[in-house]
Design an enzyme around this catalytic site. Structure first.
Site, PDB file in Angstrom:
ATOM      1  N   ALA A  86     -51.947  39.276 -38.082  1.00  0.00           N
ATOM      2  CA  ALA A  86     -51.729  38.189 -39.041  1.00  0.00           C
ATOM      3  C   ALA A  86     -50.299  37.705 -38.867  1.00  0.00           C
ATOM      4  CB  ALA A  86     -51.969  38.674 -40.468  1.00  0.00           C
ATOM      5  N   LYS A  93     -52.076  50.183 -43.419  1.00  0.00           N
ATOM      6  CA  LYS A  93     -52.116  50.287 -44.872  1.00  0.00           C
ATOM      7  C   LYS A  93     -52.453  48.943 -45.500  1.00  0.00           C
ATOM      8  CE  LYS A  93     -49.309  54.397 -45.459  1.00  0.00           C
ATOM      9  NZ  LYS A  93     -48.465  55.076 -46.467  1.00  0.00           N
ATOM     10  N   ILE A  94     -51.943  48.705 -46.702  1.00  0.00           N
ATOM     11  CA  ILE A  94     -52.315  47.506 -47.437  1.00  0.00           C
ATOM     12  C   ILE A  94     -51.499  46.294 -47.006  1.00  0.00           C
ATOM     13  CG2 ILE A  94     -50.681  47.913 -49.338  1.00  0.00           C
ATOM     14  CD1 ILE A  94     -52.930  46.887 -51.239  1.00  0.00           C
ATOM     15  N   CYS A 134     -47.744  47.209 -46.098  1.00  0.00           N
ATOM     16  CA  CYS A 134     -47.834  48.179 -44.996  1.00  0.00           C
ATOM     17  C   CYS A 134     -47.230  49.534 -45.384  1.00  0.00           C
ATOM     18  CB  CYS A 134     -47.180  47.630 -43.732  1.00  0.00           C
ATOM     19  SG  CYS A 134     -47.891  46.065 -43.167  1.00  0.00           S
ATOM     20  N   GLY A 172     -53.189  45.461 -37.359  1.00  0.00           N
ATOM     21  CA  GLY A 172     -54.020  46.581 -37.777  1.00  0.00           C
ATOM     22  C   GLY A 172     -55.358  46.478 -37.062  1.00  0.00           C
TER      23      GLY A 172
END
Length: 265
Positions: free
Chosen positions: A199, A76-77, A215, A186
């Site tokens: 990351a 996700k983000i 996330c 990811g």
């Protein structure tokens, strides 16, 4: 696996724009698929940017309309920026690719790296990445003077931590003694070759995560090596240690194709 090549693309003042790094990934991916280069891990730092994986929901994006780059990875983000060490391992894996096994190998290297700096991390079932585990729920301080039994994040599907003060901010999860993610993962697999990656929060300003639902997880937060250690630590310190652990894990791994169970007649 074959010998792993590291390419340091840029850090600090030479941090690499996300779109530029994404294009570099595509070029390296194509070269690796054609066996023109060995397995390669790109290491870098990005200027501040939000990126959204394929499963990101609108309700998890910044409320103020801050631009978000939609990408073709899973997950996700999240946020990337100064103080965060980003790695894109571009590896040829046996098909059909066992994606979970690949993620576990990256987690192993990150867990080993954190341990070398004195930070104990772990996995959380159902949540990829590397985590600092919080205290048991019954031992955590209450939020806003309320019992944790009434924590709205656990019972209100529409609760938005971004609109409810710093006590719910992802960057303050350590103060709340909750689970907090120290490294996010990811990835994407195309033609049997991996893209995107991980990351690791070394010493970023984690309040950038407070603008999103990182996330897509509302009941946990984010961490950094600097915050967990209570001292400054630089990417320059972490970089050679991370490279060593990635090399130890990935070069010594013997990836196997994903097992596909045939349905019984």
């Amino acid at each position: 696996m074959s010998e792993l090549r590291f390419v340091r693309l840029g850090f600090g003042e030479d941090a690499v724009d996300y779109q530029e790094a994404w294009q570099k990934q595509r070029e390296v991916h194509a070269a690796r698929f054609a066996d023109e280069i060995p397995d390669t891990c790109l290491l870098l730092e990005h200027p501040p940017v939000y990126t959204a994986g394929r499963r990101t929901e609108d309700s998890e994006r910044p409320l103020d309309g801050t631009p978000v780059i939609d990408v073709d990875r899973g997950g996700k983000i999240t946020w990337h920026g100064p103080g965060q060490l980003v790695g894109y391992p571009i590896l040829k894996l046996p098909r059909p690719v066992d994606v979970i096994a690949h993620v576990r190998r990256l987690e192993d290297a990150l867990i080993g790296t954190c341990a070398e700096f004195g930070v104990e991390t772990s996995r959380v079932e159902g949540r990829s990445g590397v985590w600092v585990l919080g205290d048991p729920v019954e031992e955590r301080p209450s939020l806003g003077g309320l019992s944790l039994d009434f924590d709205p994040r656990l019972h209100d599907e529409e609760f938005d931590p971004r609109m409810n003060g710093p006590e719910y901010a992802p960057s303050n999860a350590g103060q709340r003694r909750e689970d907090r993610k120290l490294a996010a993962i990811g990835i994407r697999i195309a033609k049997g070759v991996s893209m995107h990656g991980f990351a690791l929060n070394v010493n970023p300003d984690n309040t950038w995560f407070d603008r999103i639902v990182p996330c897509g997880i509302r009941d946990a937060g984010v961490a950094s090596l600097a915050n967990e250690l209570g001292r400054d630590i630089t990417i320059e310190e972490v970089l050679p240690v991370l490279e060593r652990h990635l090399r130890e894990v990935l070069e010594n791994a013997e990836p196997r194709p994903r097992v596909i169970e045939k349905a019984s007649a």
